[in-house]
Design an enzyme around this catalytic site. Structure first.
Site, PDB file in Angstrom:
ATOM      1  N   HIS A   1       0.790  -1.236   0.000  1.00 24.56           N
ATOM      2  CA  HIS A   1       0.000   0.000   0.000  1.00 24.56           C
ATOM      3  C   HIS A   1       0.819   1.281   0.000  1.00 24.56           C
ATOM      4  O   HIS A   1       0.241   2.366   0.053  1.00 24.56           O
ATOM      5  CB  HIS A   1      -0.917   0.041   1.230  1.00 24.56           C
ATOM      6  CG  HIS A   1      -2.135  -0.813   1.099  1.00 24.56           C
ATOM      7  ND1 HIS A   1      -3.289  -0.373   0.491  1.00 24.56           N
ATOM      8  CD2 HIS A   1      -2.384  -2.085   1.486  1.00 24.56           C
ATOM      9  CE1 HIS A   1      -4.194  -1.341   0.518  1.00 24.56           C
ATOM     10  NE2 HIS A   1      -3.673  -2.389   1.112  1.00 24.56           N
TER      11      HIS A   1
ATOM     12  N   LYS B   1      -8.394  14.035   4.115  1.00 27.38           N
ATOM     13  CA  LYS B   1      -7.546  12.834   4.120  1.00 27.38           C
ATOM     14  C   LYS B   1      -6.639  12.969   5.340  1.00 27.38           C
ATOM     15  O   LYS B   1      -6.631  14.012   5.992  1.00 27.38           O
ATOM     16  CB  LYS B   1      -6.710  12.748   2.846  1.00 27.38           C
ATOM     17  CG  LYS B   1      -6.051  14.068   2.441  1.00 27.38           C
ATOM     18  CD  LYS B   1      -5.318  14.002   1.122  1.00 27.38           C
ATOM     19  CE  LYS B   1      -6.141  14.045  -0.108  1.00 27.38           C
ATOM     20  NZ  LYS B   1      -6.771  13.000  -0.709  1.00 27.38           N
ATOM     21  N   ARG B   2      -5.878  11.930   5.671  1.00 30.55           N
ATOM     22  CA  ARG B   2      -4.937  12.060   6.787  1.00 30.55           C
ATOM     23  C   ARG B   2      -3.995  13.244   6.524  1.00 30.55           C
ATOM     24  O   ARG B   2      -3.651  13.535   5.384  1.00 30.55           O
ATOM     25  CB  ARG B   2      -4.121  10.764   6.946  1.00 30.55           C
ATOM     26  CG  ARG B   2      -4.890   9.623   7.585  1.00 30.55           C
ATOM     27  CD  ARG B   2      -5.400   9.932   8.987  1.00 30.55           C
ATOM     28  NE  ARG B   2      -4.323  10.056   9.958  1.00 30.55           N
ATOM     29  CZ  ARG B   2      -4.087   9.196  10.941  1.00 30.55           C
ATOM     30  NH1 ARG B   2      -4.857   8.155  11.122  1.00 30.55           N
ATOM     31  NH2 ARG B   2      -3.091   9.386  11.777  1.00 30.55           N
TER      32      ARG B   2
ATOM     33  N   LYS C   1       0.877  14.458   1.339  1.00 29.02           N
ATOM     34  CA  LYS C   1      -0.437  14.788   0.769  1.00 29.02           C
ATOM     35  C   LYS C   1      -0.562  16.291   0.491  1.00 29.02           C
ATOM     36  O   LYS C   1      -1.503  16.743  -0.137  1.00 29.02           O
ATOM     37  CB  LYS C   1      -1.562  14.306   1.695  1.00 29.02           C
ATOM     38  CG  LYS C   1      -1.638  12.765   1.761  1.00 29.02           C
ATOM     39  CD  LYS C   1      -2.748  12.281   2.664  1.00 29.02           C
ATOM     40  CE  LYS C   1      -2.812  10.779   2.833  1.00 29.02           C
ATOM     41  NZ  LYS C   1      -3.339  10.057   1.675  1.00 29.02           N
TER      42      LYS C   1
ATOM     43  N   THR D   1      -8.440   6.607  -2.527  1.00 24.24           N
ATOM     44  CA  THR D   1      -9.807   6.165  -2.825  1.00 24.24           C
ATOM     45  C   THR D   1     -10.773   7.321  -2.578  1.00 24.24           C
ATOM     46  O   THR D   1     -11.863   7.345  -3.130  1.00 24.24           O
ATOM     47  CB  THR D   1     -10.224   4.951  -1.968  1.00 24.24           C
ATOM     48  OG1 THR D   1      -9.862   5.194  -0.605  1.00 24.24           O
ATOM     49  CG2 THR D   1      -9.548   3.685  -2.449  1.00 24.24           C
TER      50      THR D   1
ATOM     51  N   LYS E   1     -14.278   8.651  -4.645  1.00 25.73           N
ATOM     52  CA  LYS E   1     -15.566   8.979  -4.016  1.00 25.73           C
ATOM     53  C   LYS E   1     -16.048  10.349  -4.500  1.00 25.73           C
ATOM     54  O   LYS E   1     -17.231  10.540  -4.812  1.00 25.73           O
ATOM     55  CB  LYS E   1     -15.429   8.960  -2.488  1.00 25.73           C
ATOM     56  CG  LYS E   1     -15.231   7.556  -1.938  1.00 25.73           C
ATOM     57  CD  LYS E   1     -14.642   7.533  -0.539  1.00 25.73           C
ATOM     58  CE  LYS E   1     -14.118   6.129  -0.240  1.00 25.73           C
ATOM     59  NZ  LYS E   1     -13.196   6.082   0.895  1.00 25.73           N
TER      60      LYS E   1
END
Length: 856
Positions: A378, A569-570, A575, A677, A681
């Site tokens: 992952h 998101k985290r 990110k 993911t 969405k």
């Protein structure tokens, strides 16, 4: 109080919500009252809202039970191959509404509650999220369970029943504060304890080598108590099982200490054993080498493998006798999928069981092990890869260390034979990393002990083969595959965005819910004015609803006509929430400079949790809240720009935010996000993506057309070239006046006037040691955001792009992902419908036949 459905709404909503027949509604009301009375021991005079939620949950659960038992009976009669999905995380969220969707009970329950004078939404809000995951990896596991049941696979999710899930996040004076998530405090109506299947798990001790093999002796025993949760497929009468293990201390005390003090202490010490399932480690993409974490990983693996082998041996319907002893058939009947390296201990544990307990030869056991196990990777971030110290292993799992050494010895022999004299390759490919403290590389163990290794998006799988696992790919290319992640359309469209699901169903029918590829048919409606209007109207309704929620919770007045620009998101440097912050500041400065210009109004929302020990991530949250304080209170800015930090982002909040989003921010540095993911969405719910060519964004652009996304920034090759050349943040800082202004404002205390030095560390990181090259993508990102603003001013053209995106979502169904796993890794064939025993089965499930015994 929810309104009764008008005839029009009733017709409109029947397709995806299920019929509310008079008979059904009457029966639901009777069962609801029965549960309130007999299960909860309450009457309507003293019942609380929570009692009503529990009564409804139990009523809906009744509709699962018969199907659940039948499904398991069916598996024992047919004896199909079973897949065991082992994950340390299952981020399930709430269960009630999802179950009603999958059983087509939503309208009937809604009507029954309405007739009883209760509000369905209020009852749903009483349910605690099952937050047994950190982020993407755990939510993926939950989506996969839904798809495995919907595709009729004999599948089991195995994990840990954490007493405390991911912490609840509070924002206090702009800072993240963690609170324990006591999600089981009021009980969990969806789980069933199965003490009869309790299993012993051993730790510590030592090994004895004798003529009849190896014995692991003097070990401490902890019991694993299983709790089963039903996982219904979408309207196919199949109900699979998620089995989560809880740690229990055994009853035997050490009797030689049996004076009063010793006895009391012995009872108190039971807690130490039970700590194993106490709390979820709140780390995402970060490895923390704690003994308790390794205990958790071995605990779930040991208990699960005992269960798998018990089921394999007796797998004969209605019997507890051993029916199978020939383990060579194990790979034909069992597939084990390791969700990341967390369950990697399954490989040495399966070897221990086969060699030490079942007395198979090493070679035979190894062949069975490799054919049974498969591994999903992952992440490519080095800090996320698990490397356990050998000393810890020797102490906690002495037999497993011997097995890992033997696996490694044989593995290195194969390499030496294939690449004679290449000592460097031996060192790189060894399972044991030498130098300083010896460590076991768990990813290497997974690759060597599995027959299939997959990444979770095409670009990620390619990067694995080219870099992190290059040596392994060269040696065994046949093992490497790609399985692009997906999301379940049941939760992430039908349940969270029923308005959009209806608008789509009116045009193309409702079969798209179990075959998302059918969304392609929407391309024919791209220029259909009525459809464009309907899609835009649903989005506006979702935004209004979310705006009300935000105003209640954040006391900030939201302009519902502004663009809802969301990044949830985290919180992690890769990110790049910081890149988003720089855009907010730049936009703020531009409006201040030319206040009379026609600016596109935006409400920027950023949400996510920072790992409690991740200092930089916590500082990023503090920066976002500080920017919000300045921007939201500036009279010149007004409602043209608002910044909100979405507190305590979790599955339930995602279900509200995602359907309301106009713009989805997927802006990681190319080559760092394995898949994502959340991006899928947003796409499915009618938001446009601004993003880098990273993870699944690449495939989203392929499916929807690159023109229908806002793509910016460096590609993977550009990042590599910049690494070779050297990334110097000052060059960008000196060349780009708006970037310099933004950084100077952060550094100079413009956003933290009371503590001017508050964000010095962040500025220092961005200027001198930013691994994720925020400045390198700044200029292109700002230009891309200008394109976003321009398009948003043309609602019709914007909505056309939205329709292209929704039409291109078919690939991103977890049903597609799971069908590929089944065919290409597990050697199984999906069967969407479960017609056996079931023709004419109704929701009532009035079946009084005596159930035959079944070993679950």
């Amino acid at each position: 109080m929810s309104k009764p459905l008008s005839d029009h709404d009733r017709k409109k909503q029947i397709s995806v919500r299920g019929l509310a027949g008079v008979e059904n509604v009457t029966e639901l009301k009777q069962n609801f009252n029965r549960h309130l009375h007999f299960t909860l021991v309450k009457d309507r005079n003293v019942a609380t809202k929570r009692d009503y939620y529990f009564a409804l949950a139990n009523t809906v659960r009744d509709h699962l039970i018969g199907r659940w038992i039948r499904t398991q009976q069916h598996y024992y009669e047919k004896d199909p191959k079973r897949v065991y999905y082992i994950s340390l995380e299952f981020y399930m969220g709430r269960t009630l509404q999802n179950t009603m969707v999958n059983l087509a009970l939503e309208n009937a329950c809604d009507e029954a509650m309405y007739q009883l004078g209760l509000d369905m939404e209020e009852l749903e809000d009483m349910e605690e999220d099952a937050g047994l995951g950190n982020g993407g990896l755990g939510r993926l596991a939950a989506c996969f369970l839904d798809s495995m049941a919907s595709l009729g696979l004999a599948a089991y999710g195995y994990g840990i029943r954490y007493e405390f899930g991911i912490f609840n996040q509070k924002i206090v004076n702009g800072w993240q504060v963690e609170e324990a998530d006591d999600w089981l405090r009021y009980g969990n109506p969806w789980e069933k304890a199965r003490p009869e299947y309790m299993r012993p798990v051993r730790f510590y001790g030592r090994t004895e080598h004798g003529p009849d093999g190896v014995k692991w002796v003097d070990a401490q025993v902890v019991l694993a108590l299983p709790y089963d949760t039903p996982v219904p497929g979408y309207r196919n009468n199949i109900v699979n099982t998620m089995r989560l293990w809880s740690a229990k201390a055994p009853c035997e005390f050490n009797l030689k200490d049996f004076n009063v003090g010793g006895y009391i202490q012995a009872v108190l010490d039971r807690n130490l054993a039970e700590n194993i399932s106490r709390v979820l480690y709140p780390n995402d993409n970060f490895f923390e080498g704690k003994e308790l974490r390794l205990k958790q990983e071995y605990f779930v693996v040991s208990a699960t493998l005992q269960d798998i082998i018990r089921r394999f041996k007796v797998s004969k319907f209605g019997s507890r006798e051993i029916a199978r002893t020939d383990f060579s058939k194990l790979p034909d009947k069992v597939a084990i999928q390791l969700n990341d390296t967390h369950p990697a201990m399954a490989i040495p544990e399966l070897m221990r069981v086969l060699v030490d307990e079942e007395k198979l030869s090493w070679d035979k056991a190894w062949d069975i092990c490799v054919r049974t196990c498969a591994y999903t990777n992952h992440t490519v971030l080095p800090e996320a890869l698990e490397r356990w110290p050998v000393d810890l292993f020797a102490h906690l799992l002495p037999r497993h260390l011997e097995i890992v050494y033997e696996i490694n010895r044989r593995h290195l022999e194969v390499i030496a034979a294939k690449y004679p004299g290449d000592n460097d390759r031996l060192r790189r490919m060894s399972l044991i990393e030498e130098g300083g403290q010896k460590r076991i590389n768990m990813a290497h163990l997974c690759i060597v002990g599995s027959h299939a290794v997959n990444g979770v998006a095409q670009i990620h799988s390619d990067i694995l083969k080219a870099t992190v696992f290059k040596d392994f790919y060269e040696m065994e290319p046949h093992k490497f595959q790609n399985k692009t992640n997906g999301i379940t359309p049941r939760r992430w469209l039908v349940m969270c965005n029923p308005g959009l699901a209806e608008v789509i169903a009116e045009r193309i029918g409702e079969d798209f819910i179990r075959d998302l590829d059918q969304l392609q048919a929407l391309r024919e409606y791209v220029n259909d004015d009525a459809f464009i209007r309907d899609v835009a109207k649903v989005k506006q309704e979702n935004k209004l609803k979310f705006a009300v929620h935000l105003e209640e919770h954040y006391k900030v007045k939201i302009n519902p006509n502004s663009m809802f620009d969301i990044q949830v998101k985290r919180i992690h440097e890769y990110k790049r929430q910081l890149l988003n912050c720089l855009h907010i500041i730049t936009y703020f400065n531009r409006i201040k400079k030319e206040p009379n210009k026609q600016w596109t109004p935006r409400t920027v929302m950023i949400g996510g949790k920072a790992a409690p020990g991740y200092h930089t991530a916590k500082m990023i949250i503090r920066l976002i809240t500080a920017i919000g304080d300045v921007v939201n209170n500036d009279p010149v800015i007004g409602d043209r720009l608002k910044v909100i930090f979405l507190e305590n982002y979790r599955v339930t909040l995602a279900e509200k935010a995602i359907p309301a989003a106009d713009l989805s921010e997927q802006i990681s540095t190319a080559g760092t996000e394995a898949s994502g993911t959340g991006n899928m969405k947003f796409m499915l719910n009618g938001a446009l993506t601004i993003g880098t060519m990273d993870g699944a964004n690449v495939e989203m652009a392929e499916e929807a057309g690159e023109d229908n996304l806002f793509i910016f920034g460096m590609r993977v090759d550009d990042v590599d070239k910049l690494d070779m050349k050297g990334y110097h943040a000052e060059e960008y800082y000196n060349r780009l006046p708006e970037l310099k202004q933004a950084i100077d404002q952060i550094a100079g205390g413009f956003f933290s006037p009371k503590q001017p030095d508050l964000f010095k560390e962040i500025v220092n990181m961005l200027m001198h040691h930013d691994r994720f090259k925020v400045f390198a993508d700044y200029e292109d990102y700002i230009k891309c955001q200008e394109k976003v603003n321009a398009l948003y001013k043309n609602p019709k053209e914007w909505t056309k792009k939205v329709i292209y995106n929704i039409a291109g979502c078919g690939k991103f169904s977890s049903d597609r992902t799971i069908a590929q796993y089944a065919r290409e890794i597990w050697g199984m064939e999906p069967t969407s419908y479960f017609k056996e025993h079931y023709s004419g089965l109704t929701n009532k499930f009035k079946d009084n036949t005596v159930m035959k015994t079944v070993n679950v």
